[in-house]
Design an enzyme around this catalytic site. Structure first.
Site, PDB file in Angstrom:
ATOM      1  N   LYS A   2       0.560  -1.343   0.038  1.00 17.15           N
ATOM      2  CA  LYS A   2       0.016  -0.039  -0.117  1.00 17.15           C
ATOM      3  C   LYS A   2       0.788   1.308   0.044  1.00 17.15           C
ATOM      4  O   LYS A   2       2.267   1.230   0.379  1.00 17.15           O
ATOM      5  CB  LYS A   2      -0.987   0.109   1.248  1.00 17.15           C
ATOM      6  CG  LYS A   2      -1.756  -1.018   1.314  1.00 17.15           C
ATOM      7  CD  LYS A   2      -2.659  -0.977   2.725  1.00 17.15           C
ATOM      8  CE  LYS A   2      -3.717  -1.970   2.771  1.00 17.15           C
ATOM      9  NZ  LYS A   2      -4.436  -1.893   3.943  1.00 17.15           N
ATOM     10  N   ARG A  16     -14.933  -5.121   8.567  1.00 13.50           N
ATOM     11  CA  ARG A  16     -15.981  -4.179   8.288  1.00 13.50           C
ATOM     12  C   ARG A  16     -17.022  -4.891   7.554  1.00 13.50           C
ATOM     13  O   ARG A  16     -17.101  -5.686   6.789  1.00 13.50           O
ATOM     14  CB  ARG A  16     -15.530  -2.952   7.765  1.00 13.50           C
ATOM     15  CG  ARG A  16     -14.547  -2.110   8.886  1.00 13.50           C
ATOM     16  CD  ARG A  16     -13.608  -1.164   8.171  1.00 13.50           C
ATOM     17  NE  ARG A  16     -12.491  -1.974   7.624  1.00 13.50           N
ATOM     18  CZ  ARG A  16     -11.546  -1.678   7.013  1.00 13.50           C
ATOM     19  NH1 ARG A  16     -11.230  -0.244   6.867  1.00 13.50           N
ATOM     20  NH2 ARG A  16     -10.784  -2.300   6.318  1.00 13.50           N
TER      21      ARG A  16
HETATM   22  P1  ADP Z   1      -4.176  -4.425   6.350  1.00 12.86           P
HETATM   23  O1  ADP Z   1      -3.179  -3.952   5.274  1.00 12.86           O
HETATM   24  O2  ADP Z   1      -3.697  -5.971   6.718  1.00 12.86           O
HETATM   25  O3  ADP Z   1      -5.722  -4.640   5.833  1.00 12.86           O
HETATM   26  P2  ADP Z   1      -4.974  -2.616   8.211  1.00 12.86           P
HETATM   27  O4  ADP Z   1      -4.145  -1.785   8.966  1.00 12.86           O
HETATM   28  O5  ADP Z   1      -5.810  -1.682   6.995  1.00 12.86           O
HETATM   29  O6  ADP Z   1      -3.973  -3.705   7.534  1.00 12.86           O
HETATM   30  O7  ADP Z   1      -5.936  -3.381   9.042  1.00 12.86           O
HETATM   31  C1  ADP Z   1      -5.706  -4.413   9.802  1.00 12.86           C
HETATM   32  C2  ADP Z   1      -6.945  -5.040  10.593  1.00 12.86           C
HETATM   33  O8  ADP Z   1      -7.687  -4.310  11.106  1.00 12.86           O
HETATM   34  C3  ADP Z   1      -7.583  -5.666   9.377  1.00 12.86           C
HETATM   35  O9  ADP Z   1      -8.092  -6.871   9.706  1.00 12.86           O
HETATM   36  C4  ADP Z   1      -8.911  -4.823   8.919  1.00 12.86           C
HETATM   37  O10 ADP Z   1      -9.968  -5.258   8.365  1.00 12.86           O
HETATM   38  C5  ADP Z   1      -8.910  -4.289  10.411  1.00 12.86           C
HETATM   39  N1  ADP Z   1      -9.488  -3.020  10.453  1.00 12.86           N
HETATM   40  C6  ADP Z   1      -9.093  -1.845   9.691  1.00 12.86           C
HETATM   41  N2  ADP Z   1      -9.937  -0.717   9.969  1.00 12.86           N
HETATM   42  C7  ADP Z   1     -11.001  -1.075  10.699  1.00 12.86           C
HETATM   43  C8  ADP Z   1     -11.951  -0.616  11.490  1.00 12.86           C
HETATM   44  N3  ADP Z   1     -12.543   0.552  11.132  1.00 12.86           N
HETATM   45  N4  ADP Z   1     -12.754  -1.277  12.458  1.00 12.86           N
HETATM   46  C9  ADP Z   1     -12.487  -2.692  12.604  1.00 12.86           C
HETATM   47  N5  ADP Z   1     -11.319  -3.253  11.925  1.00 12.86           N
HETATM   48  C10 ADP Z   1     -10.548  -2.636  11.081  1.00 12.86           C
END
Ligand code: ADP
Length: 160
Positions: free
Chosen positions: A41, A90
Protein backbone atom coordinates in the site's frame (compact mmCIF):
# COMPACT_ATOMS: atom_id res chain seq x y z
CA UNK A 1 -1.37 -19.05 27.96
CA UNK A 2 -3.13 -18.27 24.66
CA UNK A 3 -1.24 -15.76 22.60
CA UNK A 4 -2.81 -13.94 19.65
CA UNK A 5 -1.28 -11.76 16.97
CA UNK A 6 -3.10 -8.86 15.32
CA UNK A 7 -1.25 -8.09 12.09
CA UNK A 8 -1.88 -5.08 9.87
CA UNK A 9 -0.37 -2.12 8.12
CA UNK A 10 -1.58 0.39 10.72
CA UNK A 11 -0.74 3.46 8.60
CA UNK A 12 -1.70 4.92 11.02
CA UNK A 13 -3.49 3.08 13.82
CA UNK A 14 -7.13 4.25 14.07
CA UNK A 15 -9.89 4.01 16.68
CA UNK A 16 -11.27 1.12 14.57
CA UNK A 17 -8.07 -0.90 15.11
CA UNK A 18 -8.04 0.08 18.79
CA UNK A 19 -11.62 -1.07 19.23
CA UNK A 20 -10.63 -4.50 17.87
CA UNK A 21 -7.45 -4.83 19.94
CA UNK A 22 -9.16 -3.64 23.13
CA UNK A 23 -11.87 -6.26 22.74
CA UNK A 24 -9.35 -8.96 21.81
CA UNK A 25 -7.27 -8.09 24.89
CA UNK A 26 -10.21 -9.26 27.02
CA UNK A 27 -10.26 -12.63 25.26
CA UNK A 28 -6.55 -13.52 25.24
CA UNK A 29 -3.80 -13.35 27.79
CA UNK A 30 -1.31 -11.76 25.43
CA UNK A 31 -1.78 -9.89 22.14
CA UNK A 32 1.00 -8.84 19.83
CA UNK A 33 0.09 -6.21 17.26
CA UNK A 34 2.27 -6.86 14.23
CA UNK A 35 3.07 -3.84 12.10
CA UNK A 36 3.76 -5.04 8.58
CA UNK A 37 7.01 -3.52 7.29
CA UNK A 38 6.72 -3.86 3.56
CA UNK A 39 3.13 -3.25 2.66
CA UNK A 40 2.43 -2.72 -1.04
CA UNK A 41 0.00 0.00 0.00
CA UNK A 42 1.11 3.61 -0.35
CA UNK A 43 2.46 4.36 3.12
CA UNK A 44 2.53 7.76 4.79
CA UNK A 45 4.38 6.70 7.95
CA UNK A 46 7.64 4.72 8.23
CA UNK A 47 7.63 1.39 10.04
CA UNK A 48 9.24 3.01 13.10
CA UNK A 49 6.61 5.75 13.14
CA UNK A 50 3.73 3.28 12.76
CA UNK A 51 5.12 1.16 15.61
CA UNK A 52 5.63 4.21 17.86
CA UNK A 53 2.10 5.53 17.19
CA UNK A 54 0.56 2.11 17.89
CA UNK A 55 2.67 1.60 21.04
CA UNK A 56 1.49 4.89 22.49
CA UNK A 57 -2.12 4.07 21.56
CA UNK A 58 -2.09 0.73 23.44
CA UNK A 59 0.14 1.80 26.35
CA UNK A 60 -2.85 1.51 28.73
CA UNK A 61 -3.45 -2.15 27.78
CA UNK A 62 -0.99 -4.21 29.85
CA UNK A 63 -1.32 -7.42 27.82
CA UNK A 64 -0.80 -5.80 24.40
CA UNK A 65 2.59 -5.35 22.75
CA UNK A 66 3.56 -3.91 19.38
CA UNK A 67 6.28 -5.28 17.10
CA UNK A 68 7.12 -4.90 13.44
CA UNK A 69 7.44 -7.86 11.10
CA UNK A 70 8.42 -8.61 7.50
CA UNK A 71 7.42 -11.65 5.45
CA UNK A 72 4.38 -13.81 6.06
CA UNK A 73 1.99 -13.01 8.90
CA UNK A 74 1.74 -16.75 9.65
CA UNK A 75 5.53 -16.88 10.18
CA UNK A 76 5.26 -13.91 12.53
CA UNK A 77 2.52 -15.77 14.42
CA UNK A 78 4.70 -18.89 14.69
CA UNK A 79 7.67 -16.87 15.86
CA UNK A 80 5.51 -15.35 18.60
CA UNK A 81 4.04 -18.77 19.48
CA UNK A 82 0.54 -17.50 18.76
CA UNK A 83 -2.34 -19.90 18.19
CA UNK A 84 -4.73 -17.24 16.94
CA UNK A 85 -4.61 -14.44 14.38
CA UNK A 86 -7.06 -11.61 14.93
CA UNK A 87 -8.56 -9.55 12.12
CA UNK A 88 -11.24 -6.89 12.09
CA UNK A 89 -14.22 -7.19 9.75
CA UNK A 90 -16.08 -4.18 8.44
CA UNK A 91 -19.47 -4.84 6.86
CA UNK A 92 -18.73 -4.41 3.17
CA UNK A 93 -15.04 -3.75 2.88
CA UNK A 94 -13.38 -6.82 4.35
CA UNK A 95 -15.23 -10.12 4.09
CA UNK A 96 -14.00 -11.48 0.74
CA UNK A 97 -10.42 -10.37 1.25
CA UNK A 98 -10.29 -11.77 4.79
CA UNK A 99 -11.93 -15.03 3.75
CA UNK A 100 -9.39 -15.53 0.96
CA UNK A 101 -6.55 -14.67 3.30
CA UNK A 102 -7.86 -17.01 5.99
CA UNK A 103 -8.02 -19.91 3.49
CA UNK A 104 -4.46 -19.26 2.34
CA UNK A 105 -3.22 -18.90 5.90
CA UNK A 106 -4.97 -22.15 6.86
CA UNK A 107 -3.05 -23.87 4.08
CA UNK A 108 0.25 -22.31 5.14
CA UNK A 109 -0.25 -22.82 8.88
CA UNK A 110 -3.02 -25.34 9.73
CA UNK A 111 -2.24 -25.04 13.43
CA UNK A 112 -3.20 -21.35 13.47
CA UNK A 113 -6.79 -20.11 13.61
CA UNK A 114 -8.14 -16.78 12.37
CA UNK A 115 -10.53 -14.94 14.61
CA UNK A 116 -12.47 -12.10 13.00
CA UNK A 117 -14.10 -9.57 15.28
CA UNK A 118 -16.88 -7.46 13.80
CA UNK A 119 -16.07 -3.78 13.65
CA UNK A 120 -18.22 -1.73 15.99
CA UNK A 121 -20.92 0.31 14.32
CA UNK A 122 -19.20 3.68 14.70
CA UNK A 123 -16.04 2.44 12.93
CA UNK A 124 -17.64 0.48 10.06
CA UNK A 125 -16.65 3.11 7.54
CA UNK A 126 -13.27 4.05 8.98
CA UNK A 127 -10.16 3.03 7.09
CA UNK A 128 -6.60 4.34 7.34
CA UNK A 129 -6.69 5.30 3.65
CA UNK A 130 -9.89 7.37 3.93
CA UNK A 131 -8.57 8.93 7.11
CA UNK A 132 -5.37 10.04 5.33
CA UNK A 133 -7.38 11.47 2.45
CA UNK A 134 -9.59 13.47 4.82
CA UNK A 135 -6.54 14.68 6.78
CA UNK A 136 -4.83 15.78 3.55
CA UNK A 137 -7.88 17.83 2.63
CA UNK A 138 -7.94 19.50 6.04
CA UNK A 139 -10.94 17.60 7.45
CA UNK A 140 -11.52 17.03 11.15
CA UNK A 141 -10.23 13.57 12.14
CA UNK A 142 -10.17 14.08 15.89
CA UNK A 143 -12.97 11.55 16.61
CA UNK A 144 -11.36 8.83 14.53
CA UNK A 145 -7.86 8.48 16.00
CA UNK A 146 -6.14 9.12 19.33
CA UNK A 147 -4.91 12.71 19.77
CA UNK A 148 -1.22 11.86 19.24
CA UNK A 149 -2.07 10.16 15.92
CA UNK A 150 -4.14 13.16 14.77
CA UNK A 151 -1.19 15.42 15.62
CA UNK A 152 1.29 13.16 13.75
CA UNK A 153 -1.01 13.18 10.70
CA UNK A 154 -1.34 16.96 10.78
CA UNK A 155 2.47 17.26 10.91
CA UNK A 156 2.85 14.90 7.91
CA UNK A 157 0.23 16.78 5.92
CA UNK A 158 2.03 20.09 6.53
CA UNK A 159 5.23 18.60 5.04
CA UNK A 160 3.49 17.13 1.98
P1 ADP B 1 -4.15 -4.59 6.28
O1 ADP B 1 -3.20 -3.96 5.35
O2 ADP B 1 -3.67 -5.90 6.87
O3 ADP B 1 -5.60 -4.67 5.83
P2 ADP B 1 -4.97 -2.52 8.13
O4 ADP B 1 -4.08 -1.71 8.99
O5 ADP B 1 -5.72 -1.80 7.06
O6 ADP B 1 -4.06 -3.64 7.55
O7 ADP B 1 -5.99 -3.34 9.03
C1 ADP B 1 -5.58 -4.30 9.96
C2 ADP B 1 -6.79 -5.10 10.39
O8 ADP B 1 -7.73 -4.25 11.04
C3 ADP B 1 -7.56 -5.75 9.25
O9 ADP B 1 -8.11 -6.97 9.71
C4 ADP B 1 -8.65 -4.76 8.95
O10 ADP B 1 -9.77 -5.37 8.35
C5 ADP B 1 -8.97 -4.28 10.35
N1 ADP B 1 -9.56 -2.94 10.36
C6 ADP B 1 -9.19 -1.86 9.64
N2 ADP B 1 -9.99 -0.80 9.90
C7 ADP B 1 -10.91 -1.24 10.80
C8 ADP B 1 -12.05 -0.64 11.45
N3 ADP B 1 -12.42 0.61 11.20
N4 ADP B 1 -12.74 -1.39 12.34
C9 ADP B 1 -12.38 -2.68 12.57
N5 ADP B 1 -11.35 -3.31 11.98
C10 ADP B 1 -10.62 -2.60 11.11
Amino acid sequence: MTIAVYPGTFDPVTNGHLDIVTRAAKLFERIIMGVYEKSNKHLVFTTEERVALAKKAVAHLPNVEVKSFGGLAVDFARQEKAKVMIRGLRMNADFEKEFEMAMMNRKLAPELDMLCLMASQEYQFLSSSLLKEVACLGGDISDLVPEHVAEALRRKVRKM
